[in-house]
Design a protein around this motif. Sequence first.
Motif, PDB file in Angstrom:
ATOM      1  N   VAL A 118       0.869  -1.181   0.000  1.00 17.99           N
ATOM      2  CA  VAL A 118       0.000   0.000   0.000  1.00 17.99           C
ATOM      3  C   VAL A 118       0.906   1.232   0.000  1.00 17.99           C
ATOM      4  CG1 VAL A 118      -1.917   1.183   1.127  1.00 17.99           C
ATOM      5  CG2 VAL A 118      -1.683  -1.293   1.387  1.00 17.99           C
ATOM      6  N   SER A 119       0.621   2.161  -0.903  1.00 18.48           N
ATOM      7  CA  SER A 119       1.429   3.371  -0.980  1.00 18.48           C
ATOM      8  C   SER A 119       0.849   4.426  -0.043  1.00 18.48           C
ATOM      9  CB  SER A 119       1.429   3.924  -2.410  1.00 18.48           C
ATOM     10  OG  SER A 119       1.921   2.954  -3.300  1.00 18.48           O
ATOM     11  N   LEU A 120       1.710   5.044   0.757  1.00 19.74           N
ATOM     12  CA  LEU A 120       1.261   6.142   1.624  1.00 19.74           C
ATOM     13  C   LEU A 120       2.463   7.029   1.933  1.00 19.74           C
ATOM     14  CD1 LEU A 120      -0.924   7.509   3.355  1.00 19.74           C
ATOM     15  CD2 LEU A 120      -0.244   6.025   5.241  1.00 19.74           C
ATOM     16  N   ASP A 121       2.329   8.322   1.642  1.00 19.77           N
ATOM     17  CA  ASP A 121       3.482   9.208   1.768  1.00 19.77           C
ATOM     18  C   ASP A 121       3.438  10.093   3.000  1.00 19.77           C
ATOM     19  OD1 ASP A 121       4.306   8.264  -0.783  1.00 19.77           O
ATOM     20  OD2 ASP A 121       2.886   9.655  -1.713  1.00 19.77           O
ATOM     21  N   THR A 122       2.250  10.265   3.568  1.00 17.41           N
ATOM     22  CA  THR A 122       2.136  11.154   4.724  1.00 17.41           C
ATOM     23  C   THR A 122       0.992  10.700   5.619  1.00 17.41           C
ATOM     24  OG1 THR A 122       1.705  13.422   5.450  1.00 17.41           O
ATOM     25  CG2 THR A 122       0.691  12.754   3.373  1.00 17.41           C
ATOM     26  N   LEU A 123       1.139  10.984   6.914  1.00 15.04           N
ATOM     27  CA  LEU A 123       0.082  10.650   7.864  1.00 15.04           C
ATOM     28  C   LEU A 123      -0.767  11.879   8.188  1.00 15.04           C
ATOM     29  CD1 LEU A 123       2.332   8.476  10.182  1.00 15.04           C
ATOM     30  CD2 LEU A 123       0.549   7.645   8.632  1.00 15.04           C
ATOM     31  N   ARG A 124      -0.394  13.005   7.613  1.00 13.71           N
ATOM     32  CA  ARG A 124      -1.075  14.258   7.959  1.00 13.71           C
ATOM     33  C   ARG A 124      -2.111  14.622   6.902  1.00 13.71           C
ATOM     34  NH1 ARG A 124       3.966  17.874  10.040  1.00 13.71           N
ATOM     35  NH2 ARG A 124       5.055  16.178  11.076  1.00 13.71           N
ATOM     36  N   ALA A 125      -3.343  14.855   7.374  1.00 10.04           N
ATOM     37  CA  ALA A 125      -4.456  15.078   6.444  1.00 10.04           C
ATOM     38  C   ALA A 125      -4.197  16.265   5.512  1.00 10.04           C
ATOM     39  CB  ALA A 125      -5.740  15.287   7.227  1.00 10.04           C
ATOM     40  N   ASP A 126      -3.651  17.363   6.076  1.00 13.01           N
ATOM     41  CA  ASP A 126      -3.448  18.544   5.226  1.00 13.01           C
ATOM     42  C   ASP A 126      -2.394  18.272   4.146  1.00 13.01           C
ATOM     43  OD1 ASP A 126      -1.570  18.304   7.258  1.00 13.01           O
ATOM     44  OD2 ASP A 126      -1.173  20.466   7.369  1.00 13.01           O
ATOM     45  N   ARG A 127      -1.368  17.549   4.542  1.00 15.22           N
ATOM     46  CA  ARG A 127      -0.330  17.214   3.554  1.00 15.22           C
ATOM     47  C   ARG A 127      -0.845  16.234   2.513  1.00 15.22           C
ATOM     48  NH1 ARG A 127       5.344  16.252   6.665  1.00 15.22           N
ATOM     49  NH2 ARG A 127       5.567  18.424   7.298  1.00 15.22           N
ATOM     50  N   PHE A 128      -1.614  15.259   2.986  1.00 19.46           N
ATOM     51  CA  PHE A 128      -2.162  14.273   2.047  1.00 19.46           C
ATOM     52  C   PHE A 128      -2.961  15.011   0.978  1.00 19.46           C
ATOM     53  CE2 PHE A 128      -5.182  11.149   0.498  1.00 19.46           C
ATOM     54  CZ  PHE A 128      -4.399  10.008   0.346  1.00 19.46           C
ATOM     55  N   LYS A 129      -3.742  15.967   1.430  1.00 15.41           N
ATOM     56  CA  LYS A 129      -4.575  16.711   0.486  1.00 15.41           C
ATOM     57  C   LYS A 129      -3.698  17.501  -0.492  1.00 15.41           C
ATOM     58  CE  LYS A 129      -8.582  19.230  -0.228  1.00 15.41           C
ATOM     59  NZ  LYS A 129      -9.854  19.654   0.144  1.00 15.41           N
TER      60      LYS A 129
END
Length: 339
Positions: A118-129
């Motif tokens: 599973v690809s995931l680059d950030t845990l922070r909602a604002d950054r993810f957005k």
Amino acid sequence: MIADLLGRPLRNLRLSVTDRCNLRCEYCMPEDEYQWLPREDLLHFEEISSLVDIFIAQGVDRLRLTGGEPLLRRDLPKLMKMLSAKAGLKDLALTTNGILLAQHIDALADAGLRRITVSLDTLRADRFKALTRSDELPRVHEGMQAAKRVFPSGFKIDTVVIKGVNDDELVDLIEYGRSMHAEVRFIEYMDVGGATKWSPDRVMSRREILARCAGHYGAVTPVDEQSSAPADRYQLPDGTVFGIISSTTQPFCSNCDRSRLTADGMWYLCLYAAKGIDLRAALRAGVGADQIASMIRGGWQARDDRGAEQRLALGDRRAFVPMTSLKKDPHLEMHTRGG
Ligand code: SAM
């Protein structure tokens, strides 16, 4: 075993099942508009299955379904079932951004999926957005929980590390991975087709990633193993293992046994290759399996690609493919070629 000109075996095939994606990651699909593959060109499941049979007969024994976002392909478990029934496959894996995973994982596992990344680059909602132009981080977390349930012995989380974007989250991501019973792999930002905003100063190198982790955890030791997997693995003092895929600063072309089949049946022998081999045209023209097999053998035996090493050797390095060329040929895009 079929070997290419550098002695590398034909073994790993990445199957892109769609060029569509439900994210717009700035390092992969930063543009507002894309040229999609014509729908009628997409391989049907039966066509994929026939080609996979031919590939297996030539030595391929590891398959990974990717995209675009593979879970956007309708009835994917049906394809998974067709593929998992094939004798001779040692590995059948899937790479996903996780958004639709909770919804589909049980059907995929029932159909024979054995491994997942599973690809995931950030845990922070604002950054993810900001990074993906999507609000779907909560669904990615649900997908991770589902992966933890369905693959209790572990799975992988892939993170592209970009300086000034998420390089301060390495420790948080390792801790998150630990809580999911998943092994995190940090990928150096690559200048692949589609990464039109790439520049060398945004690459966090393997050396820098290791230094950052050692600064927090203490001694980081390499795991001693022989593998053609792209990641080099490292161990923290408490035994936690993580990986680094250093395609940009320390490429591993010399043992690359991967090739890629796009959703419309173009076969690429290197992520950076300018040209592919059109297997869909052959299949749809009624060319027999033996002849397609010899196209595959001939293609592989003539392979001398070392795309990432050649990129590294360039002095002045910038985005690989200019926007104008991507618009003309979507096959140059990472999301078409299958990351
Ligand atoms: N949609 C699926 C996913 O997100 O995993 C599969 C396709 S995606 C293209 C496969 C992987 O390629 C992802 O882990 C993504 O982060 C990675 N990727 C895309 N562009 C990249 C780049 N410029 N540098 C490094 N990795 C990249």
